[in-house]
Design an enzyme around this catalytic site. Structure first.
Site, short mmCIF file in Angstrom:
data_model
loop_
_atom_site.label_atom_id
_atom_site.label_comp_id
_atom_site.label_asym_id
_atom_site.label_seq_id
_atom_site.Cartn_x
_atom_site.Cartn_y
_atom_site.Cartn_z
N HIS A 205 0.76 -1.29 -0.05
CA HIS A 205 0.03 -0.07 0.11
C HIS A 205 0.89 1.22 -0.03
O HIS A 205 1.71 1.37 -0.98
CB HIS A 205 -1.06 -0.10 1.08
CG HIS A 205 -1.94 0.91 1.20
ND1 HIS A 205 -2.48 1.59 0.12
CD2 HIS A 205 -2.98 1.05 2.33
CE1 HIS A 205 -3.52 2.42 0.57
NE2 HIS A 205 -3.92 2.11 2.04
N HIS B 151 -2.46 -2.33 -9.65
CA HIS B 151 -3.47 -1.76 -8.76
C HIS B 151 -4.73 -2.52 -8.74
O HIS B 151 -4.95 -3.05 -9.84
CB HIS B 151 -3.67 -0.37 -9.47
CG HIS B 151 -4.57 0.39 -8.23
ND1 HIS B 151 -5.74 0.32 -7.69
CD2 HIS B 151 -3.73 1.28 -7.29
CE1 HIS B 151 -5.90 1.16 -6.94
NE2 HIS B 151 -4.86 1.79 -6.61
N ASP C 61 2.57 5.47 -7.19
CA ASP C 61 3.84 5.26 -6.24
C ASP C 61 5.08 5.24 -7.18
O ASP C 61 6.21 5.31 -6.59
CB ASP C 61 3.66 4.11 -5.36
CG ASP C 61 3.03 4.54 -4.06
OD1 ASP C 61 3.01 5.67 -3.73
OD2 ASP C 61 2.41 3.79 -3.55
#
Ligand code: ACO
Length: 428
Positions: free
Chosen positions: A268, A307, A363
């Site tokens: 995460h 994702h 990210d």
């Protein structure tokens, strides 16, 4: 005649049931009437990791993963990143509407005037070992704040809730910066109310001996955009934790510490930290194919890729790539960007990633920007947490005000031993 219902035939009994469909869902509780006999508890749905279960009705974040769409309260993330500010976006998430100018001024004033921490928090942070991870310090000190604000327990009181919301949005950057300064052995820098939310955060992170810290406007704006991009992402792991803990009526500091703990995991919010470590490990463009092979053999994951919801490009990654260029104009180019771009190029031509719909997520590039801004790698998940704070709080408040919500309590399918009698230890 089409109807908004689903007809289910239970082939065990031949009985038919008709259950309503609303907003593309059936109510899992409607399945309970489906029984094979009088003793049957009733049918349940089994959904490990909540792959296909809506746990709430929400008006905050909207994602269409197939089309690569993210909106906050209806507003496309691209427009907010371009035209809004982090604090205005926070207002939007918590109120459902963009503020009028006077409301925004009051909102910014209230948050700006809650940035100080009780002096005892410093002693608390001092107690951590010198090499303590800032995210560990952050999680613990957010939880500790609940002991400073016992009124936070009054979660049904709107005034109390609003005060905790001001405090949490205002104090998370201060806690984050204190955690950083502790880990590098620098004196804590107090908030500067003349500066913007993001400018002040940079001040508390980096102020040294200068009388007045002046953030670089491009970097200040870039960080603000990064915070906007992280502000909400509907029912992700940490937000579900925020709601789950909040459903027991714990105070918001305890809820948020739990949410931040969930964010800490490498799958995460810890992923941005892992991306940087991965890019450093790869080290050069020439080593990328060998690394991709290791990924395909299942030895390592390509961090920052994939994702649960986005099966098309993560729209936040597109915006971040633009921000990266602006930041590098000021800081000079982070050499890792070339490895990242090449890694993306090679991966997106490879059937392993294409067939699994694995694209760069938020990210993949955020860490490269943070590093160029001299924000240490350990701080990356903490930066994510600062950005996500308004989203967590908005979702927590929405959950509390939702009359359908109760304490969160999933069911299970028991697969353990049937009833058996205890055997004394000498007879085992
Ligand atoms: N690298 C290599 N293979 C991957 C990756 C990856 N990053 N992500 C998924 N896969 C593969 C899986 O091995 C699986 O392959 P299989 O069908 O052959 O078994 C397939 O793609 C589906 O993957 P799942 O793990 O089932 O997908 P899930 O939705 O559970 O996972 C997650 C999503 C956790 C984000 C995953 O893609 C991942 O681990 N990515 C790397 C970590 C990361 O970047 N996390 C940040 C997420 S964004 C955020 O939190 C802000």
């Amino acid at each position: 005649m089409p109807k908004d219902t689903l007809t289910i035939t239970d082939n065990r009994t031949g009985t038919q049931y008709e259950v309503p469909i609303q907003d593309g869902t059936i109510r899992a509780a409607d399945l309970r009437q489906i029984k094979s006999g009088a003793d049957d508890f009733g049918l349940m749905s089994y959904d490990p990791a909540y792959m296909n279960t809506a746990s709430c009705r929400s008006a905050i974040g909207y994602i269409d993963g197939d089309k690569g769409i993210l909106r906050y309260c209806g507003y496309p993330i691209e427009q907010l990143a371009e035209q809004s500010s982090f604090l205005e976006t926070a207002y939007l998430l918590l109120h459902g509407e963009l503020p009028q100018a006077a409301d925004l001024d009051t909102w910014v004033f209230n948050i700006t005037h809650h940035t100080m921490l009780h002096e005892n928090v410093k002693k608390f942070i001092d107690g951590f070992h010198h090499d303590a991870h800032p995210m560990g310090m952050f999680v613990s000190t957010v939880a500790a704040l609940s002991t400073f604000y016992p009124d936070a327990k009054r979660i049904a009181d709107e005034t109390s809730r609003t005060n905790q919301i001001f405090r949490l949005i205002a104090k998370t950057p201060t806690l984050a910066a204190y955690a950083h300064r502790h880990s590098v052995g620098m004196a804590y820098a107090y908030p500067d109310n003349d500066l913007s939310y993001t400018g002040n955060f940079l001040n508390m992170m980096f102020k040294a001996t200068e009388v007045k810290y002046e953030p670089h406007p491009v970097l200040e704006k870039a960080l603000d955009v990064l915070f906007i991009l992280h502000a909400d992402h509907e029912q992700n792991c940490s937000t579900s934790v925020m709601r789950g803990v909040g459903s027991s009526h714990a105070d918001p500091y305890s809820c948020m510490a739990a949410a931040a703990a969930a964010l800490y995991g490498p799958l995460h919010g810890g992923a941005n930290e892992e991306v940087l470590r991965m890019l450093r490990e790869i080290g050069s463009k020439a080593s990328i194919p060998a690394y991709i092979d290791r990924v395909k053999q299942g030895q390592v994951r390509l961090m920052g890729f994939g994702h649960r919801i986005y099966k098309n490009y993560d729209p936040r990654a597109t915006i971040i790539k633009r921000v990266a260029d602006q930041v590098f104009d000021v800081t000079g180019k982070n050499p890792l960007i070339d490895i990242a771009l090449e890694l993306e190029r090679i991966a997106l031509q490879d059937d392993y990633f294409v067939s699994r719909k694995l694209y760069p997520n938020v990210d993949f590039y955020s860490g490269i920007i943070y590093e160029a801004m001299k924000l240490p790698v350990d701080m990356f998940p903490v930066l994510f947490a600062i950005g996500r704070t308004p989203g967590w709080l908005a979702q927590w408040q929405e959950m509390l005000l939702d009359k359908e919500q109760k304490i969160a309590r999933p069911r299970q399918v028991y697969i353990g031993a049937p009833k058996r009698d205890y055997v004394p230890i000498e007879k085992r």
